[in-house]
Design an enzyme around this catalytic site. Structure first.
Site: not given
Ligand code: PDD
Length: 286
Positions: A33, A52, A101, A206
């Site tokens: 996602y 990404r 499944r 991430l």
């Molecule tokens: N989450 N680390 C994790 C584990 C995340 O789930 C996210 C983002 C980030 C920050 O990444 P970015 O700057 O690309 O949003 C870091 C999103 C916002 C979510 O799951 O809603």
């Protein structure tokens, strides 16, 4: 007003969008996602999110169902159809519906499932938490080891978030081998003697798109950046602490495991970085 969502080529009222119970996303968390923020009706850091997405898909051996131009067109339609001025667009691609499944991947050519929906969040840029700060607790990081892939298997971050709530905090910072990896859904930072310290990229975290942009803007503004891991004790003793994500931008942390950071108040570097991120990312918003 009912939302218009996107499902496999169609724009539908949310109640009409149906996905099979055999979908790999549902039974195997076999999907990836992205979350892109919208300000002033425009998409922030969009090329980064698309890049990404492509990487997450290819790391899992999945094709990309759309070209960059198609993705942009779908996102723009979603903004327009749902009248989004401030908010987010959630996008998910799963390995589709094999009709049953099975641990083995479905045969080549099985159509992927593509879903997008919007969340309107008026006041996102003017979030009052930017002035008051948030409280976090530390929790051992028990996620899988490929956190660089943005998969939909979010149960552990969700559990950590609930533990934070039960303990009267806003969020959890995850700790592995004594060092902070990241937050439940954000990248984490501390500030010490004017230096911005954040964990270096690896499969442990991430690769935040907000992180990449913020570090670029900070470097352009001649701020000092150190990419290395830090401990909870170091964060508690830091001048400032904060986190970044597409839905939060830059938000201050003023308490970690009950210890106040900067006397429990929001510091100037975090405030400046939030302004800098909003100002600069809006310039390239599309
Ligand atoms: N989450 N680390 C994790 C584990 C995340 O789930 C996210 C983002 C980030 C920050 O990444 P970015 O700057 O690309 O949003 C870091 C999103 C916002 C979510 O799951 O809603």
């Amino acid at each position: 007003m009912t939302r218009t969502v996107y499902l496999n080529g169609d724009y539908l009222p949310e109640a009409e969008a149906k996905v099979s119970i055999f979908d790999r996303g549902f039974v195997m968390a076999d999907g990836v996602y992205e979350v892109t923020s919208v300000l002033q009706g425009k998409l922030l850091d969009f090329p980064g999110h698309l890049k990404r997405l492509g990487r997450s898909l290819s790391e899992l051996g999945m094709g990309n169902p759309h070209s960059d131009e198609e993705w942009l067109e779908i996102h723009r339609q979603m903004v327009a159809l749902n009248n989004i001025e401030e908010g987010i667009i959630y996008l998910q691609v799963t390995r589709g519906n094999p009709g049953d499944r099975d641990f083995a991947y479905p045969p080549e050519g099985t159509p992927q499932t593509v879903v997008l929906f919007t969340q309107s969040k008026p006041g996102l840029a003017a979030n009052p938490q930017a002035k008051t700060g948030l409280k976090v607790i530390s929790v051992e990081d028990l996620r899988w080891s490929r956190r660089d892939i943005k998969t939909v298997q979010l149960l552990f971050p969700s559990m950590a978030k609930m533990e934070a709530k039960h303990r009267g905090a806003d969020d959890a910072w995850l700790v592995e081998d004594g060092f902070v990896t990241e937050g439940t859904s954000n990248n984490t930072y501390i500030v010490k003697d004017g230096r911005i310290i954040t964990r270096q990229l690896s499969t442990d975290i991430l690769h935040g798109i907000t992180r990449a942009s913020l570090l670029r803007f900070a470097a352009e503004a001649q701020m000092q950046i150190e990419e290395r891991p830090f401990t909870i004790a170091e964060a508690q003793a830091a001048d400032e602490a904060f986190f970044t994500s597409a839905s939060a931008f830059v938000l201050p942390v003023v308490e970690i495991d009950g210890a106040k950071v900067n006397g429990g108040t929001v510091g100037p570097v975090t405030t400046r970085l939030r302004e800098l991120y909003l100002e600069e990312s809006l310039k390239s918003a599309i």
